[in-house]
Scaffold this motif. Sequence first.
Motif, PDB file in Angstrom:
ATOM      1  N   LEU A 106       0.924  -1.330  -0.266  1.00  0.00           N
ATOM      2  CA  LEU A 106       0.008   0.181  -0.022  1.00  0.00           C
ATOM      3  C   LEU A 106       0.807   1.257   0.024  1.00  0.00           C
ATOM      4  CD1 LEU A 106      -2.744   1.461   0.280  1.00  0.00           C
ATOM      5  CD2 LEU A 106      -2.450   1.209   2.813  1.00  0.00           C
ATOM      6  N   ASP A 107       0.816   2.070  -1.122  1.00  0.00           N
ATOM      7  CA  ASP A 107       1.473   3.323  -1.121  1.00  0.00           C
ATOM      8  C   ASP A 107       0.653   4.571  -0.356  1.00  0.00           C
ATOM      9  OD1 ASP A 107       3.450   2.194  -2.646  1.00  0.00           O
ATOM     10  OD2 ASP A 107       2.834   2.863  -4.632  1.00  0.00           O
ATOM     11  N   MET A 108       1.744   5.168   0.252  1.00  0.00           N
ATOM     12  CA  MET A 108       1.303   6.391   0.864  1.00  0.00           C
ATOM     13  C   MET A 108       1.666   7.909   0.410  1.00  0.00           C
ATOM     14  SD  MET A 108      -1.186   5.294   3.242  1.00  0.00           S
ATOM     15  CE  MET A 108      -1.152   6.766   3.949  1.00  0.00           C
ATOM     16  N   PRO A 109       1.094   8.192  -0.386  1.00  0.00           N
ATOM     17  CA  PRO A 109       1.483   9.597  -0.821  1.00  0.00           C
ATOM     18  C   PRO A 109       0.868  10.585   0.031  1.00  0.00           C
ATOM     19  CG  PRO A 109      -0.380   8.968  -1.956  1.00  0.00           C
ATOM     20  CD  PRO A 109      -0.220   7.619  -1.130  1.00  0.00           C
ATOM     21  N   SER A 110       1.239  11.871  -0.064  1.00  0.00           N
ATOM     22  CA  SER A 110       0.609  12.942   0.894  1.00  0.00           C
ATOM     23  C   SER A 110      -0.454  13.398   0.114  1.00  0.00           C
ATOM     24  CB  SER A 110       1.782  13.903   0.976  1.00  0.00           C
ATOM     25  OG  SER A 110       2.204  14.498  -0.287  1.00  0.00           O
ATOM     26  N   GLY A 111      -1.130  14.267   0.934  1.00  0.00           N
ATOM     27  CA  GLY A 111      -2.343  14.970   0.426  1.00  0.00           C
ATOM     28  C   GLY A 111      -3.494  14.026   0.075  1.00  0.00           C
ATOM     29  N   ALA A 112      -4.235  14.463  -1.193  1.00  0.00           N
ATOM     30  CA  ALA A 112      -5.517  13.587  -1.330  1.00  0.00           C
ATOM     31  C   ALA A 112      -5.157  11.995  -1.479  1.00  0.00           C
ATOM     32  CB  ALA A 112      -6.177  13.932  -2.793  1.00  0.00           C
ATOM     33  N   GLY A 113      -3.746  11.609  -2.170  1.00  0.00           N
ATOM     34  CA  GLY A 113      -3.469  10.436  -2.203  1.00  0.00           C
ATOM     35  C   GLY A 113      -3.662   9.516  -0.913  1.00  0.00           C
ATOM     36  N   ALA A 114      -3.360  10.174   0.211  1.00  0.00           N
ATOM     37  CA  ALA A 114      -3.515   9.368   1.612  1.00  0.00           C
ATOM     38  C   ALA A 114      -4.874   9.166   1.861  1.00  0.00           C
ATOM     39  CB  ALA A 114      -2.799  10.509   2.556  1.00  0.00           C
TER      40      ALA A 114
END
Length: 542
Positions: A106-114
């Motif tokens: 599971l990838d954890m980008p910042s902002g809306a992606g999180a």
Amino acid sequence: MKNTPTDTGRTVVVIGGGFSGLATAGLLAVSGHRVTLLEKQEELGGRAGRLRRAGFSFDTGPSWYLMPAVIEHWFELMGTSTQNELDLVDLPIGYRTWFQSDYTPLDMPSGAGAREAFESLQPGAGAALEKYLEKAAESHHLALEHFLYADLSDPASVLDPRLLPLLPRLAPLLAGSLESFVAKRFSDPRLRQILGYPAVFLGSSPKRTPALYQLMSHLDLTQGVKYPMGGFAQLVDAMASLCKDAGVQVITGAEATGIEVSGTGANARARGVRWIQEGTQRHLEAQTVVGAADLHHLETGLLPPEYRSSSAASWKRRDPGPSAVLLCLGIAGRLPGLSHHNLLFTADWDDNFGRIHRGEDLAEETSLYVCMPSATDPSVAPADHENLFILVPSPALPAWGTGGPDGTGSAQVEAVADAALDQLAAWVGIEDLRERIVVRQSFGPGDFAQNVNAWQGGALGLAHTLGQSAFFRPSNHSSKVHGLHYAGSSVRPGIGIPMCLISAEIIAKKINGITGKGPIDPGRPAWAAAAPRTASAREARP
């Protein structure tokens, strides 16, 4: 252009050339003091070590660039900017996570992606995350305004009437645990782990860390994660260059053997430092001494008993935080399954953290952090190779021994390293990982004790438990000796590169007579006079 210390400035000796030592030396030099920095190792950096082998360049310490505004502020006080001195890039994915028995990453980008990532694991968790991060941002603001840059040794800071209206918000954040704070808002255990993992980088566990440190999630899930190209050694080199330009005399291979004090009782005052280089005993007189090394070593190894701020009994009550087994690997071929930052979570965190805290052997599978900077930076590995750094949180037990090249470390360290290697291969699906290793170097708790004098071989510094945070963490100033100050991860405000830089600023404020809780204003006369750096400073460094 070199800054010239003023004739009215103090003579200062800084013990330790890690981030806190460099940060302190630079701030004091640029504000007009005559500073000498002593570092016992041949290279600067302290816990931020570096390893070069067979075309690979490994960071063997910090690898997560967070709180960029704090780091930027230090560079600004030095008359420059990170833009001039570093090549910083934003990571599109903050980190990739794996969970035991479910090896779907599971990838954890910042902002809306999180928000989308949270929603994929628990319906409604995306909206809950937004509210959580709003509170995390509030906690971050409160910490910056009232705690992190404040000299909490000053009663005025503790009794500040502006804090009274905030007590209803602060009390549960300081008294409650991060674990319970997260559990009230998220039911999925995987999401709880994602929001609780920052406690590990604070030298503790979610159950033992104050809820105030939810602010860490604001840093990576809102602000995002950066990386300095060339690795964290580049950050060390940039800071060292600025220190030297400001007039700091840097001496490596210089091991401090004693802090000299004159007078007794209320009249005790720091007078200098004894040190040894190439077998020769040396001495430096100073009006001010800054210990930017492990606090336990400074107090019990360099000071006579009557000048120590902490008793032997108080040290027995303190928590050194975890140590770690580190494994640096050069891998032939690519590893597309891994991101730059990777977190592998075991299901039973209570058992995982309990074993570390109690000083027991780790389970066969344990929680890991894996950094692969070659995913971002081609300079850290030869072409078509990967650079891997595996960190296994471990008990603070120097008896586990030291690491070594190519499996030659102590039996305990290499057994932990082997288990981590096999776990990574199984969870990420790299069946031939062992066969592709071309460089291997391990480090153990004994290395932290030997290389940086870490108390009980701790990898990070005193754990951020409730009893070792904010007001309850050891002070930046000796309570027994005038002119003796302490910087680094053992003292306030705590663990991590930004905290070490802030500890340096707390000392610089004290020595320069600057009051107020917040960061130093770069427009103050002492700093406005700092010689500005040109935009080509980064390119001019080798």
